[in-house]
Write a protein that holds these residues in place. Structure first.
Motif, PDB file in Angstrom:
ATOM      1  N   CYS A  37      14.177  62.952 116.883  1.00 48.45           N
ATOM      2  CA  CYS A  37      13.330  61.835 116.453  1.00 48.45           C
ATOM      3  C   CYS A  37      14.095  60.927 115.480  1.00 48.45           C
ATOM      4  CB  CYS A  37      12.062  62.368 115.779  1.00 48.45           C
ATOM      5  SG  CYS A  37      12.346  63.034 114.135  1.00 48.45           S
ATOM      6  N   TYR A  39      13.315  59.808 112.645  1.00 45.88           N
ATOM      7  CA  TYR A  39      13.277  60.205 111.241  1.00 45.88           C
ATOM      8  C   TYR A  39      14.443  61.134 110.909  1.00 45.88           C
ATOM      9  CZ  TYR A  39      11.789  62.309 106.867  1.00 45.88           C
ATOM     10  OH  TYR A  39      11.751  62.760 105.573  1.00 45.88           O
ATOM     11  N   THR A  40      14.631  62.182 111.742  1.00 47.55           N
ATOM     12  CA  THR A  40      15.694  63.142 111.438  1.00 47.55           C
ATOM     13  C   THR A  40      17.073  62.485 111.571  1.00 47.55           C
ATOM     14  OG1 THR A  40      15.448  63.971 113.700  1.00 47.55           O
ATOM     15  CG2 THR A  40      14.472  65.287 111.959  1.00 47.55           C
ATOM     16  N   CYS A  64      10.035  72.209 112.071  1.00 47.54           N
ATOM     17  CA  CYS A  64      10.081  71.659 113.432  1.00 47.54           C
ATOM     18  C   CYS A  64      11.556  71.715 113.819  1.00 47.54           C
ATOM     19  CB  CYS A  64       9.485  70.262 113.503  1.00 47.54           C
ATOM     20  SG  CYS A  64      10.623  68.935 113.559  1.00 47.54           S
ATOM     21  N   CYS A 211       5.660  62.764 109.382  1.00 41.82           N
ATOM     22  CA  CYS A 211       6.891  62.736 108.573  1.00 41.82           C
ATOM     23  C   CYS A 211       7.292  61.373 108.011  1.00 41.82           C
ATOM     24  CB  CYS A 211       8.096  63.271 109.328  1.00 41.82           C
ATOM     25  SG  CYS A 211       7.836  64.927 109.927  1.00 41.82           S
ATOM     26  N   HIS A 212       6.978  60.318 108.674  1.00 44.03           N
ATOM     27  CA  HIS A 212       7.478  59.043 108.171  1.00 44.03           C
ATOM     28  C   HIS A 212       6.535  57.904 108.506  1.00 44.03           C
ATOM     29  CE1 HIS A 212       9.177  57.678 112.151  1.00 44.03           C
ATOM     30  NE2 HIS A 212       8.936  58.939 112.371  1.00 44.03           N
ATOM     31  N   PHE A 301      10.445  61.304 120.817  1.00 45.13           N
ATOM     32  CA  PHE A 301      11.075  62.627 120.658  1.00 45.13           C
ATOM     33  C   PHE A 301      10.458  63.459 119.550  1.00 45.13           C
ATOM     34  CE2 PHE A 301      14.746  60.001 122.259  1.00 45.13           C
ATOM     35  CZ  PHE A 301      14.641  60.420 123.577  1.00 45.13           C
TER      36      PHE A 301
HETATM   37  S1  SF4 Z   1       7.523  66.569 113.210  1.00 45.97           S
HETATM   38 FE1  SF4 Z   1       8.173  64.940 114.606  1.00 45.97          FE
HETATM   39  S2  SF4 Z   1       8.708  63.203 113.284  1.00 45.97           S
HETATM   40 FE2  SF4 Z   1       8.657  65.062 111.997  1.00 45.97          FE
HETATM   41  S3  SF4 Z   1      10.787  65.763 111.963  1.00 45.97           S
HETATM   42 FE3  SF4 Z   1       9.718  66.878 113.591  1.00 45.97          FE
HETATM   43  S4  SF4 Z   1      10.129  65.684 115.449  1.00 45.97           S
HETATM   44 FE4  SF4 Z   1      10.586  64.367 113.681  1.00 45.97          FE
END
Ligand code: SF4
Length: 353
Positions: A37, A39-40, A64, A211-212, A301
């Protein structure tokens, strides 16, 4: 996402929840798969482009696969730079994601205690129950004020843009909490004086984005299409401020209660709990706010969200809640195609389909 900021505050440090950067991903591209994703990938990119130099340590306390990969990538990177290793520490406390197990409470307590010990070593202090109780009170007060803003928006008594609402929550994630609370106390009465929005707009609930924060441009685009966002369950939104930490009893146990209750108050797709349904939560929220439909913002993702989504959609369809899913990316977001889809969705609701 479930970081116990109160522990950091009680240790005398400033907790800052890492945000997705708006910059293009550069060096981080070689360290994490493209199908992780945004964010990561952004977090790893910020780490390797030295944007975390302002921090003394990084704590990852969630679960996750993508996030675990991001922590690994940052670890590897720091190992390549021994001089950085001394300055910067990366800690991982992998909290349980299965909430129904008889051992869950104990496991969360153990993780909280581990984070506490790491903070004590890092900050050179003893983190006392008294200090933690004080921090809990301060964070609760802040959350309660933010929930007041949410309630006013839901009741249509204030005019606040989604960008402004997001800024209020995001700033509480990174600022000194005392300072943020003082500013909120001054802001809430001013918001109440402002005019509410136009009554003929289609009311929408914005859901998702773990997360974001979603790009403000997307939220503004949704409102530009003749809608008004009246509620949300975004992480940088109501999800973040939904649950207070109990102020009675042992404050360390109270943090564990908070962790368990968050998923009950606003269910999260990264948690498994048989007694809790995200769709039920959404249906009730829509009834409360009078929203005409739900827009799901799904980060590309985000595996937990993708896996949970079919159940969510079935639940909303069962209750005849109009629903639109929009996939978002870190870069290259197709704004015009999103606009067309939102316009059609708003029109569909207006015509009563
Ligand atoms: S929960 Fe979703 S947005 Fe948050 S780190 Fe995991 S894959 Fe990325």
């Amino acid at each position: 996402m479930n970081f116990p900021s109160e522990l950091v505050h009680a240790a005398g440090a400033l907790p800052v929840l890492i945000q997705e950067d708006s910059e293009q991903i550069t060096l981080g591209r070689t360290l994490l798969h493209e199908y992780y994703c945004g964010y990561t990938r952004s977090v790893v990119d910020q780490a390797v482009t030295n944007k975390f130099e302002v921090f003394d340590a990084l704590f990852a306390v969630d679960h996750c696969v993508a996030l675990l990969g991001a922590v690994d990538a940052i670890w590897f990177q720091l190992q390549d730079k021994p001089e950085e290793q001394d300055k910067k520490k990366v800690f991982l406390a992998q909290y349980p994601a299965s909430m129904d197990e008889p051992t869950t409470f104990e496991e969360v307590s153990v993780k909280n205690n581990k984070v506490k010990e790491q903070l004590e070593t890092l900050c050179g202090v003893t983190l006392t129950a008294k200090a933690l109780s004080r921090s809990i009170q301060l964070y609760n007060e802040n959350r309660q004020l933010l929930r007041e803003v949410y309630a006013l928006r839901k009741a249509g008594r204030i005019k606040i843009s989604p960008r402004q609402m997001q800024t209020l929550v995001k700033s509480s994630m990174v600022m000194h909490i005392e300072e943020h609370t003082e500013m909120l106390k001054k802001l809430v009465p001013l918001l109440e004086e402002a005019q509410s929005g136009s009554p003929d707009l289609v009311k929408l609930h914005l859901s998702g984005h773990m997360c974001h924060a979603p790009r403000p441009e997307i939220m503004e685009l949704i409102e530009d299409c003749g809608a008004v966002i009246v509620d949300d369950d975004l992480f940088t939104g109501f999800r973040y401020i939904s649950t207070d930490v109990p102020e009675a009893g042992d404050p360390f146990d109270a943090l564990t209660d908070w962790y368990a209750n968050r998923n009950v108050n606003v269910p999260c797709c990264t948690r498994a709990q048989k007694s809790v349904e995200w769709a039920d939560y959404l249906v009730n929220s829509v009834k409360e706010s009078g929203a005409h439909g739900v827009v799901t913002l799904m980060a590309k993702f985000c595996e937990p969200h993708m896996l949970y989504f079919p159940e969510l959609r079935k639940g909303l369809e069962r209750h005849k809640v109009p629903h639109l899913r929009l996939e978002t990316e870190h870069e290259g977001i197709p704004y015009e195609s999103i606009r067309t889809r939102v316009e059609s969705f708003v029109e569909m609701i207006r015509r009563g389909f």
